[in-house]
Design a protein around this motif. Structure first.
Motif, short mmCIF file in Angstrom:
data_model
loop_
_atom_site.label_atom_id
_atom_site.label_comp_id
_atom_site.label_asym_id
_atom_site.label_seq_id
_atom_site.Cartn_x
_atom_site.Cartn_y
_atom_site.Cartn_z
N HIS A 183 0.81 -1.22 0.00
CA HIS A 183 0.00 0.00 0.00
C HIS A 183 0.85 1.27 0.00
CE1 HIS A 183 -3.01 -2.98 1.26
NE2 HIS A 183 -3.90 -2.15 0.75
N GLY A 184 2.13 1.14 -0.24
CA GLY A 184 2.97 2.31 -0.44
C GLY A 184 3.70 2.83 0.76
N SER A 185 3.63 2.17 1.90
CA SER A 185 4.35 2.63 3.08
C SER A 185 5.84 2.35 2.94
CB SER A 185 3.81 1.93 4.34
OG SER A 185 2.45 2.24 4.51
N ALA A 186 6.64 3.28 3.37
CA ALA A 186 8.09 3.08 3.28
C ALA A 186 8.52 2.06 4.31
CB ALA A 186 8.81 4.40 3.53
N LYS A 187 9.50 1.20 3.93
CA LYS A 187 9.96 0.15 4.82
C LYS A 187 10.59 0.73 6.08
CE LYS A 187 10.73 -3.43 1.33
NZ LYS A 187 11.71 -4.38 0.75
N SER A 188 11.19 1.89 5.94
CA SER A 188 11.84 2.49 7.11
C SER A 188 10.83 3.00 8.13
CB SER A 188 12.74 3.66 6.66
OG SER A 188 11.96 4.63 5.98
N ASP A 189 9.57 3.19 7.68
CA ASP A 189 8.54 3.68 8.59
C ASP A 189 7.90 2.56 9.42
OD1 ASP A 189 8.98 6.19 7.61
OD2 ASP A 189 7.38 6.07 6.11
N ILE A 190 8.17 1.32 9.04
CA ILE A 190 7.56 0.17 9.72
C ILE A 190 8.47 -0.30 10.85
CG2 ILE A 190 6.67 -2.16 9.46
CD1 ILE A 190 6.15 -1.51 6.52
N ILE A 191 7.98 -0.19 12.08
CA ILE A 191 8.74 -0.59 13.25
C ILE A 191 7.89 -1.56 14.06
CG2 ILE A 191 9.87 0.18 15.36
CD1 ILE A 191 10.29 2.89 14.03
N PHE A 192 8.44 -2.72 14.34
CA PHE A 192 7.74 -3.71 15.14
C PHE A 192 8.08 -3.49 16.62
CE2 PHE A 192 8.21 -6.19 11.10
CZ PHE A 192 6.86 -6.19 10.78
N THR A 193 7.05 -3.35 17.42
CA THR A 193 7.23 -3.13 18.85
C THR A 193 6.84 -4.37 19.64
OG1 THR A 193 4.98 -2.28 19.13
CG2 THR A 193 6.71 -0.69 18.52
N GLU A 194 7.08 -4.32 20.94
CA GLU A 194 6.70 -5.43 21.81
C GLU A 194 5.19 -5.62 21.80
OE1 GLU A 194 7.08 -6.78 26.52
OE2 GLU A 194 8.19 -5.04 25.76
N ALA A 195 4.45 -4.53 21.73
CA ALA A 195 2.99 -4.62 21.68
C ALA A 195 2.52 -5.31 20.40
CB ALA A 195 2.38 -3.22 21.77
N ASP A 196 3.20 -5.03 19.28
CA ASP A 196 2.86 -5.70 18.01
C ASP A 196 3.09 -7.20 18.12
OD1 ASP A 196 2.23 -3.26 16.82
OD2 ASP A 196 4.30 -2.93 16.18
N MET A 197 4.20 -7.58 18.75
CA MET A 197 4.51 -8.99 18.92
C MET A 197 3.48 -9.67 19.81
SD MET A 197 6.65 -11.16 17.82
CE MET A 197 7.00 -12.90 18.12
N ALA A 198 3.07 -8.98 20.88
CA ALA A 198 2.06 -9.55 21.78
C ALA A 198 0.73 -9.74 21.06
CB ALA A 198 1.88 -8.64 22.99
N CYS A 199 0.35 -8.77 20.23
CA CYS A 199 -0.90 -8.90 19.45
C CYS A 199 -0.81 -10.06 18.47
CB CYS A 199 -1.18 -7.59 18.71
SG CYS A 199 -1.65 -6.22 19.77
N ALA A 200 0.34 -10.22 17.82
CA ALA A 200 0.52 -11.31 16.86
C ALA A 200 0.46 -12.66 17.57
CB ALA A 200 1.85 -11.15 16.13
N LEU A 201 1.04 -12.76 18.75
CA LEU A 201 1.00 -14.02 19.50
C LEU A 201 -0.43 -14.35 19.92
CD1 LEU A 201 4.20 -13.55 21.68
CD2 LEU A 201 3.82 -15.39 20.04
N ARG A 202 -1.18 -13.33 20.34
CA ARG A 202 -2.58 -13.58 20.70
C ARG A 202 -3.38 -14.00 19.49
NH1 ARG A 202 -1.86 -9.02 24.16
NH2 ARG A 202 -2.68 -7.66 22.53
N ALA A 203 -3.13 -13.37 18.35
CA ALA A 203 -3.84 -13.73 17.12
C ALA A 203 -3.51 -15.15 16.69
CB ALA A 203 -3.48 -12.75 16.01
N ALA A 204 -2.28 -15.60 16.97
CA ALA A 204 -1.87 -16.96 16.61
C ALA A 204 -2.32 -17.99 17.64
CB ALA A 204 -0.35 -17.02 16.45
N GLY A 205 -2.98 -17.54 18.70
CA GLY A 205 -3.44 -18.45 19.74
C GLY A 205 -2.38 -18.87 20.71
N SER A 206 -1.27 -18.11 20.80
CA SER A 206 -0.16 -18.48 21.68
C SER A 206 0.15 -17.41 22.71
CB SER A 206 1.09 -18.76 20.84
OG SER A 206 0.87 -19.82 19.94
N GLY A 207 -0.78 -16.48 22.91
CA GLY A 207 -0.54 -15.44 23.90
C GLY A 207 -0.56 -16.01 25.30
N GLY A 208 -1.74 -16.30 25.78
CA GLY A 208 -1.88 -16.95 27.07
C GLY A 208 -1.58 -16.05 28.26
#
Length: 244
Positions: free
Chosen positions: A161-186
């Motif tokens: 969608h045109g976002s620059a790669k340098s603008d994308i930063i993965f944070t701890e909150a993003d990782m926690a959301c991804a783990l919950r979405a994958a069913g491995s949060g707990g």
């Protein structure tokens, strides 16, 4: 020769003192555990477990085959008043040995028409009114792999969608959301009891140990009721100021 003899004597003397100190500590610990089990120490009688929402128990896979000890441990925890336990061993031995209990719990849930996800059905059961979740090393590996795939998909969508790669930063909150979405949060255990030969968490999912107090309990075959009560008492007396 005299210098060598003196140094050798000092070495053996230091070794003897350390050995005697370890023996004395071991005897004192066993005596204290016995007194706690006999309810002869008043301060250990009434435990304040308000802060202990979830308890994690790690068992070395080589000792996890001793199902009688594991069931005795779960019974003790239920008697003390623990409500939620996360049981873990890296090879999944406990999950296999406790599978009849898991199936029985799943059958009860189906009879009561309770909708439960596949992951929950495969790893949760109850024991004496206490909810128990079983984990293994493969759960952690699969969970982190699924979460990484989800984050990579989001990254590709942002790039499309045109976002620059340098603008994308993965944070701890993003990782926690991804783990919950994958069913491995707990849930994250407030206290982790480790039964094994080494002082580490033996591969317990690290993202569920952010604020966890870890206590090494020694070998499972030498576990003591008094040592569990003492670990709970010390946890209840500690002041934790995380999140402030």
């Amino acid at each position: 020769m005299m210098v060598k003899l003196i140094l050798g004597f000092l070495w053996y003397l230091i070794h003897l003192v350390i050995s005697l100190f370890n023996l004395w500590s071991h005897l004192c610990n066993n005596l204290e555990c016995y007194l706690i089990s006999s309810e002869l120490l008043p301060k250990f009688r009434n435990l304040r477990l308000e802060k202990l929402k979830y308890l994690g128990v790690v068992v070395d896979s080589r000792e996890a085959n001793n199902i009688l000890k594991v069931k005795q441990l779960l019974w003790w925890l239920s008697t003390i008043g623990v409500k939620n336990v996360i049981l873990y061993d890296v090879e999944g031995v406990l999950k296999k040995l406790l599978e009849p209990g898991i199936k029985a719990s799943r059958d009860r849930n189906s009879r009561n028409s309770i909708n439960v996800s596949a992951n929950m059905e495969a790893s949760h059961f109850s024991h004496g009114g206490m909810a128990v979740e079983c984990l293994s090393g493969s759960d952690g590996k699969e969970g982190i792999a699924k979460a990484a795939n989800l984050m990579y998909s989001d990254f590709c969508n942002c790039a499309t969608h045109g976002s620059a790669k340098s603008d994308i930063i993965f944070t701890e909150a993003d990782m926690a959301c991804a783990l919950r979405a994958a069913g491995s949060g707990g849930a994250e255990p407030d206290l982790l009891l480790v039964y094994g030969p080494v002082r580490c968490h033996l591969g317990f999912p690290a993202w569920r140990l952010r604020y966890t107090e870890i206590v090494h309990m020694g070998s499972l075959k030498s576990m003591k009721y008094g040592s569990i009560v003492k670990a709970f008492y010390r946890f209840s007396e500690k002041y934790q100021n995380y999140g402030m």
